[in-house]
Design an enzyme around this catalytic site. Structure first.
Site, mmCIF file in Angstrom:
data_model
loop_
_atom_site.group_PDB
_atom_site.id
_atom_site.type_symbol
_atom_site.label_atom_id
_atom_site.label_comp_id
_atom_site.label_asym_id
_atom_site.label_seq_id
_atom_site.Cartn_x
_atom_site.Cartn_y
_atom_site.Cartn_z
ATOM 1 N N GLY A 137 0.217 -0.577 0.389
ATOM 2 C CA GLY A 137 0.095 0.359 0.159
ATOM 3 C C GLY A 137 0.751 1.093 0.430
ATOM 4 C CB SER A 138 4.034 2.182 -0.925
ATOM 5 O OG SER A 138 4.332 1.852 -2.346
ATOM 6 C CB VAL B 205 -7.734 -9.485 -13.763
ATOM 7 C CG1 VAL B 205 -9.093 -9.517 -15.140
ATOM 8 C CG2 VAL B 205 -7.012 -10.018 -13.986
ATOM 9 C CG LEU B 206 -11.154 -5.086 -10.630
ATOM 10 C CD1 LEU B 206 -10.967 -3.192 -10.459
ATOM 11 C CD2 LEU B 206 -12.364 -5.690 -9.865
ATOM 12 C CG ASN C 293 -4.275 0.317 -12.537
ATOM 13 O OD1 ASN C 293 -4.636 0.339 -11.238
ATOM 14 N ND2 ASN C 293 -4.098 -0.456 -13.389
ATOM 15 C CG HIS D 171 1.213 -1.861 -14.868
ATOM 16 N ND1 HIS D 171 0.626 -2.874 -15.401
ATOM 17 C CD2 HIS D 171 1.672 -1.939 -16.789
ATOM 18 C CE1 HIS D 171 1.073 -3.485 -15.434
ATOM 19 N NE2 HIS D 171 1.601 -3.391 -16.687
ATOM 20 C CD GLU E 258 4.971 2.079 -9.545
ATOM 21 O OE1 GLU E 258 3.751 2.007 -8.437
ATOM 22 O OE2 GLU E 258 5.469 1.610 -9.766
#
Ligand code: GAR
Length: 197
Positions: free
Chosen positions: A13-14, A93-94, A108, A110, A175
């Site tokens: 969860g960074s 995967v949704l 999202n 990635h 990120e």
């Protein structure tokens, strides 16, 4: 009006922490909910300690029943009147059934320069391919995996002695800069892509 954000994660969860820490002051959004498919995800405790609502929906009892898992996720988030979902290391995967109603409101991060290296093991694949640069992408989520309009990218030089781990660590630093920057703009209605550096 201030946007209500749900952050979905599966691990440390960074990125979630970077997003939460940025959502203060004049930021157009606030962290409303952190949801994980793993009770053990480090980010869940961190969020609880900060008074953010949390939900855990374990995917395992659902087996191959993705629609069942997603229906439960949808039911858990419904009471929070969420405006934006941020996927931040959410490793499920949704399907289109979940994604379609959220299109334009779900983003999202990635760990590759999309459209290169969709899916898993992005850093080892980039090194094996002899890439000179790697990085990360924030994009709107569409039913296609790791696809959808690009909202921002950060580039990192691949060093000759990089391992997947050393490269991942340098990309992760980027990120944590890119994702908050994109969310701040996205929540204000700006979808112009950001380029770092
Ligand atoms: C991040 O590197 C993120 O880009 C990646 O998982 C990591 C989560 O780290 N996401 C994916 O691979 C999604 N397909 P974090 O839990 O410390 O934010």
């Amino acid at each position: 009006m201030t946007k209500r954000v749900a952050i979905f994660l599966s691990g440390g969860g960074s990125n979630m922490r970077a997003l939460v820490e940025d959502m203060a002051g004049d930021h157009p959004a606030r962290p409303t909910l952190v949801l994980s498919n793993k009770a053990s995800a480090g980010g869940i405790n961190w969020a609880q300690e900060r008074g953010i609502a949390t939900e855990v929906v374990d995917h395992r009892p659902y087996g191959a029943d993705r629609a069942g898992f997603e229906a439960e996720v949808a039911a858990r988030i419904a009471p929070f009147e969420i405006d934006i979902i941020c996927l931040a290391g959410f490793m499920r995967v949704l399907t289109a059934g979940f994604v379609m109603p959220w299109q334009g409101r779900m983003i999202n991060i990635h760990p590759s320069l999309l459209p290169k290296y969709r899916g898993l093991n992005t850093h080892s694949r980039a090194i094996e391919a002899g890439e000179r640069e790697a990085g990360c992408t924030v994009h709107e989520v569409t039913p296609e995996l790791d696809d959808g309009p690009n909202l921002g990218q950060a580039r990192v030089v691949v060093r000759p002695d990089d391992s997947p781990e050393t490269l991942a660590a340098r990309v992760l630093e980027q990120e944590h800069i890119l994702y908050p920057m994109v969310l701040r703009r996205f929540a204000a209605g700006d979808t112009t892509p950001v380029h770092l550096p």
